[in-house]
Design an enzyme around this catalytic site. Structure first.
Site, mmCIF file in Angstrom:
data_model
loop_
_atom_site.group_PDB
_atom_site.id
_atom_site.type_symbol
_atom_site.label_atom_id
_atom_site.label_comp_id
_atom_site.label_asym_id
_atom_site.label_seq_id
_atom_site.Cartn_x
_atom_site.Cartn_y
_atom_site.Cartn_z
ATOM 1 N N LYS A 1 17.594 48.504 67.732
ATOM 2 C CA LYS A 1 16.138 47.722 67.443
ATOM 3 C C LYS A 1 15.222 48.846 67.403
ATOM 4 O O LYS A 1 14.103 48.773 66.483
ATOM 5 C CB LYS A 1 15.771 46.599 68.393
ATOM 6 C CG LYS A 1 15.453 47.201 69.990
ATOM 7 C CD LYS A 1 16.089 46.284 70.872
ATOM 8 C CE LYS A 1 16.988 46.814 71.956
ATOM 9 N NZ LYS A 1 17.799 46.408 72.731
ATOM 10 N N VAL B 1 18.690 42.166 67.432
ATOM 11 C CA VAL B 1 17.828 40.942 67.749
ATOM 12 C C VAL B 1 18.705 40.030 68.442
ATOM 13 O O VAL B 1 19.635 39.379 67.672
ATOM 14 C CB VAL B 1 16.947 40.410 66.807
ATOM 15 C CG1 VAL B 1 15.894 39.419 67.132
ATOM 16 C CG2 VAL B 1 16.074 41.545 65.881
ATOM 17 N N LYS C 1 11.717 43.773 68.490
ATOM 18 C CA LYS C 1 12.647 42.799 67.719
ATOM 19 C C LYS C 1 11.706 41.765 66.883
ATOM 20 O O LYS C 1 12.240 41.588 65.798
ATOM 21 C CB LYS C 1 13.553 41.927 69.031
ATOM 22 C CG LYS C 1 14.291 42.539 69.772
ATOM 23 C CD LYS C 1 15.051 41.974 71.055
ATOM 24 C CE LYS C 1 15.801 42.663 71.881
ATOM 25 N NZ LYS C 1 16.111 42.255 73.031
ATOM 26 N N ARG D 1 30.418 62.299 73.191
ATOM 27 C CA ARG D 1 30.220 63.703 73.681
ATOM 28 C C ARG D 1 30.854 63.978 75.109
ATOM 29 O O ARG D 1 31.213 65.310 74.991
ATOM 30 C CB ARG D 1 28.545 64.042 73.761
ATOM 31 C CG ARG D 1 27.979 63.399 74.982
ATOM 32 C CD ARG D 1 26.549 63.260 74.905
ATOM 33 N NE ARG D 1 25.967 62.392 75.723
ATOM 34 C CZ ARG D 1 24.336 62.184 75.828
ATOM 35 N NH1 ARG D 1 23.847 63.193 75.070
ATOM 36 N NH2 ARG D 1 23.846 61.270 76.540
ATOM 37 N N GLY E 1 20.878 39.802 70.467
ATOM 38 C CA GLY E 1 22.349 40.146 70.763
ATOM 39 C C GLY E 1 23.497 39.128 70.001
ATOM 40 O O GLY E 1 23.659 39.179 68.940
ATOM 41 N N GLY F 1 23.889 42.199 76.556
ATOM 42 C CA GLY F 1 25.185 42.150 77.305
ATOM 43 C C GLY F 1 26.184 42.524 76.493
ATOM 44 O O GLY F 1 26.144 42.530 75.213
HETATM 45 N N1 LIG Z 1 23.217 46.903 76.222
HETATM 46 C C1 LIG Z 1 22.916 45.670 75.566
HETATM 47 O O1 LIG Z 1 22.904 44.689 75.993
HETATM 48 C C2 LIG Z 1 22.200 45.859 74.015
HETATM 49 C C3 LIG Z 1 21.907 44.926 73.448
HETATM 50 C C4 LIG Z 1 21.429 44.976 72.045
HETATM 51 C C5 LIG Z 1 21.213 46.009 71.632
HETATM 52 N N2 LIG Z 1 21.622 47.151 72.210
HETATM 53 C C6 LIG Z 1 21.517 48.410 71.373
HETATM 54 O O2 LIG Z 1 22.814 49.170 71.443
HETATM 55 C C7 LIG Z 1 22.599 50.408 71.530
HETATM 56 C C8 LIG Z 1 23.366 51.061 72.513
HETATM 57 O O3 LIG Z 1 23.280 50.491 73.767
HETATM 58 P P1 LIG Z 1 24.035 50.718 75.095
HETATM 59 O O4 LIG Z 1 23.325 49.558 76.139
HETATM 60 O O5 LIG Z 1 25.545 50.564 74.968
HETATM 61 O O6 LIG Z 1 23.668 52.168 75.692
HETATM 62 P P2 LIG Z 1 24.447 52.839 76.684
HETATM 63 O O7 LIG Z 1 25.432 52.111 77.413
HETATM 64 O O8 LIG Z 1 23.468 53.924 77.232
HETATM 65 O O9 LIG Z 1 25.489 53.938 75.636
HETATM 66 C C9 LIG Z 1 25.006 54.960 74.761
HETATM 67 C C10 LIG Z 1 26.191 55.679 74.323
HETATM 68 O O10 LIG Z 1 25.589 56.620 73.330
HETATM 69 C C11 LIG Z 1 25.868 57.826 74.010
HETATM 70 N N3 LIG Z 1 24.734 58.700 73.626
HETATM 71 C C12 LIG Z 1 23.633 58.512 73.843
HETATM 72 N N4 LIG Z 1 22.696 59.653 73.490
HETATM 73 C C13 LIG Z 1 23.648 60.734 72.736
HETATM 74 C C14 LIG Z 1 23.517 61.791 72.245
HETATM 75 N N5 LIG Z 1 22.173 62.411 72.310
HETATM 76 N N6 LIG Z 1 24.518 62.355 71.980
HETATM 77 C C15 LIG Z 1 25.691 61.965 71.972
HETATM 78 N N7 LIG Z 1 25.887 60.534 72.638
HETATM 79 C C16 LIG Z 1 24.980 59.789 73.044
HETATM 80 C C17 LIG Z 1 26.209 57.741 75.386
HETATM 81 O O11 LIG Z 1 26.917 58.907 75.827
HETATM 82 P P3 LIG Z 1 26.911 59.213 77.350
HETATM 83 O O12 LIG Z 1 27.995 58.363 78.120
HETATM 84 O O13 LIG Z 1 27.641 60.694 77.237
HETATM 85 O O14 LIG Z 1 25.667 59.142 77.968
HETATM 86 C C18 LIG Z 1 26.491 56.543 75.278
HETATM 87 O O15 LIG Z 1 28.221 56.505 75.097
HETATM 88 C C19 LIG Z 1 20.932 50.736 71.729
HETATM 89 O O16 LIG Z 1 20.363 50.760 70.591
HETATM 90 C C20 LIG Z 1 20.729 49.373 72.307
HETATM 91 O O17 LIG Z 1 19.448 49.081 72.006
HETATM 92 C C21 LIG Z 1 22.098 47.165 73.406
#
Ligand SMILES: NC(=O)c1ccc[n+]([C@@H]2O[C@H](COP(=O)([O-])OP(=O)(O)OC[C@H]3O[C@@H](n4cnc5c(N)ncnc54)[C@H](OP(=O)(O)O)[C@@H]3O)[C@@H](O)[C@H]2O)c1
Length: 426
Positions: free
Chosen positions: A102, A129, A202, A45, A131, A299
């Site tokens: 998840k 689940v 998870k 976005r 990672g 991560g």
């Molecule tokens: N981080 C981890 O270690 C991890 C591990 C396992 C699973 N996950 C899963 O992976 C997914 C992503 O996690 P993440 O840690 O990468 O999250 P994040 O760093 O918060 O990134 C989310 C991304 O999605 C965009 N976004 C969120 N809401 C939006 C909306 N309504 N419209 C348009 N863009 C939107 C954000 O854009 P903006 O930058 O503009 O806000 C950002 O680019 C989640 O489902 C999470 O549960 C994460």
């Protein structure tokens, strides 16, 4: 070489790492997976400024889900509403899906898999689940010939880090949480990690695969680590246990119990040795016994690794789509899985008070395996109360909660009583 054309929505921690890996070092996947993965479009976005790579960027995420040249839609934005809408639109447009979400899979998995089946596409969700630790692959592939009896897992790195700090360095819960936040392991708002929601989501995904239940997060009983004190950690150590947050699922006569609670794990169990932010999952199967999977549970790079593994699987034709028409096993409504329990209470320092507590256990037909009067703590006036730890025989969650209430209502008891499960590994 095969080729796979993908669109990626979300360029945060995980999306950024996926794009970085596929853009900067595609050779590894091409060599190991035999597929050239091309990112045709990224949905962000904030636009091009959020994606420092030479890829086409659209600020309209729906456009990516409708791009006719894309084979796989990769959803990495998180949350349920928009993510679900994007995935449904993509499926209807004939695209395979890969997601790390998840929250979405644990609540809307059945709907999404039905839709995928109707449209003849795949959904990969390895990253949802544990990672970078391929536990879903283990359940769906390596253990495909087995009936799973139970699983027990440390599925949330943040809580494991906090409990490790409390155990190894005598940190308080608050200090350990602050350290986790400083290291980027815990979110600014860590509620869903600390209160057990994340691990429970998870666990419900694992249950769908291990026990053929619906994807139904609302059927998972769970609790957090907020009430664990340094005394509990110390008493656990003295009794030969570590305290871990354990997601546990089991099946007995077609009835499934799934939960995620702080749990005492005996030091001779592998799970008790899993420290820092690491994840581990023990899966016990009827014929082969236990297998254990250990590794990073979150991560950017570990999670991206799981997302890319799903892409390679899809390029190879993927798995059969989960069969939602088969008769599902149901969750037990009573939470009737039985565990030994640890009770921590403060009893009036007067003759007969402890005997009164133990006779309450006898009255309820709950055996006491150990009753230990501990040394007085700084915050208790030894003239008034003494700390007591009771290890009970195996009782259900309902019995444990009823017991808790009864003990708390005794006039010989100070403050709220705590109770934790003790993991009954085979
Ligand atoms: N981080 C981890 O270690 C991890 C591990 C396992 C699973 N996950 C899963 O992976 C997914 C992503 O996690 P993440 O840690 O990468 O999250 P994040 O760093 O918060 O990134 C989310 C991304 O999605 C965009 N976004 C969120 N809401 C939006 C909306 N309504 N419209 C348009 N863009 C939107 C954000 O854009 P903006 O930058 O503009 O806000 C950002 O680019 C989640 O489902 C999470 O549960 C994460």
């Amino acid at each position: 070489m095969k080729s796979l054309k993908i669109g990626v929505c979300g360029v945060g921690n995980v999306g950024g790492a996926v794009i970085e890996n596929l853009t900067l070092s595609p050779d590894t996947v091409e060599f190991n997976g035999g597929v050239k993965i091309e990112i045709l479009q990224v949905g962000a976005r904030k636009g091009k400024s959020a994606v420092p790579y030479n890829v086409e960027v659209s600020t309209d995420l729906m456009e990516v889900s409708q791009n006719p040249d894309i084979d796989v839609f990769v959803e990495l934005i998180g949350g349920c509403e928009l993510a679900k809408e994007l995935i449904e639109k993509s499926i209807k447009n004939g695209k395979n899906i890969v997601t790390a979400n998840k929250a979405l899979i644990s609540t809307h998995g059945d709907e999404l898999f039905n839709l995928a089946k109707e449209n003849g596409v795949q959904i990969g969700f390895e990253a949802s689940v544990a990672g970078g630790t391929p536990v879903i692959k283990a359940l769906r592939e390596g253990l495909v010939a087995n009936k799973v009896k139970w699983f027990a897992g440390i599925l949330n790195g943040t809580t494991n880090y906090i409990l490790s700090k409390m155990t190894d360095e005598n940190s308080s819960f608050e200090d350990a949480l602050k350290q986790a936040q400083n290291l980027g392991l815990a979110e600014a708002d860590p509620t869903m990690d600390v209160d057990g929601t994340d691990a429970a989501q998870k666990a419900s995904i694992l249950s769908a695969l291990a026990f053929n239940t619906p994807f139904d997060f609302s059927s998972v009983a769970y609790g957090g680590i907020e009430k664990i004190s340094s005394d509990d950690i110390l008493y656990a150590e003295q009794l030969g246990y570590s305290i871990k947050h354990i997601a546990y699922g089991s099946i007995e006569n077609g009835e499934v119990n799934v939960s995620a609670y702080p749990t005492f794990v005996s030091k001779d169990q592998l799970l008790s040795q899993v420290g820092q932010q690491m994840n581990a999952l023990e899966i016990y199967c009827e014929d082969i016994g236990s297998t254990v999977y250990y590794g990073p549970g979150a991560g950017p790079k570990p999670t991206a690794s799981a997302v890319i593994a799903d892409l390679v699987d899809i390029s190879n034709g993927g798995w059969p789509v989960l069969d939602n028409n088969s008769k599902k096993n149901q969750f037990s409504k009573q939470g009737n899985e039985k565990f030994s329990r640890y009770f921590n209470l403060e009893v009036k320092n007067e003759a007969g008070a402890i005997a009164k507590v133990s006779s309450l256990f006898a009255k309820k037909d709950i055996s006491i395996e150990a009753l230990i009067q501990k040394e007085s703590k700084q915050n208790i006036d030894p003239q008034n109360y003494v700390p007591v730890v009771i290890i009970s025989g195996k009782i259900s969650d309902l019995q444990a909660l009823a017991m808790l209430k009864e003990i708390e209502s005794m006039e010989e008891i100070n403050k709220s009583v705590k109770q934790f499960r003790i993991h009954n590994a085979i």
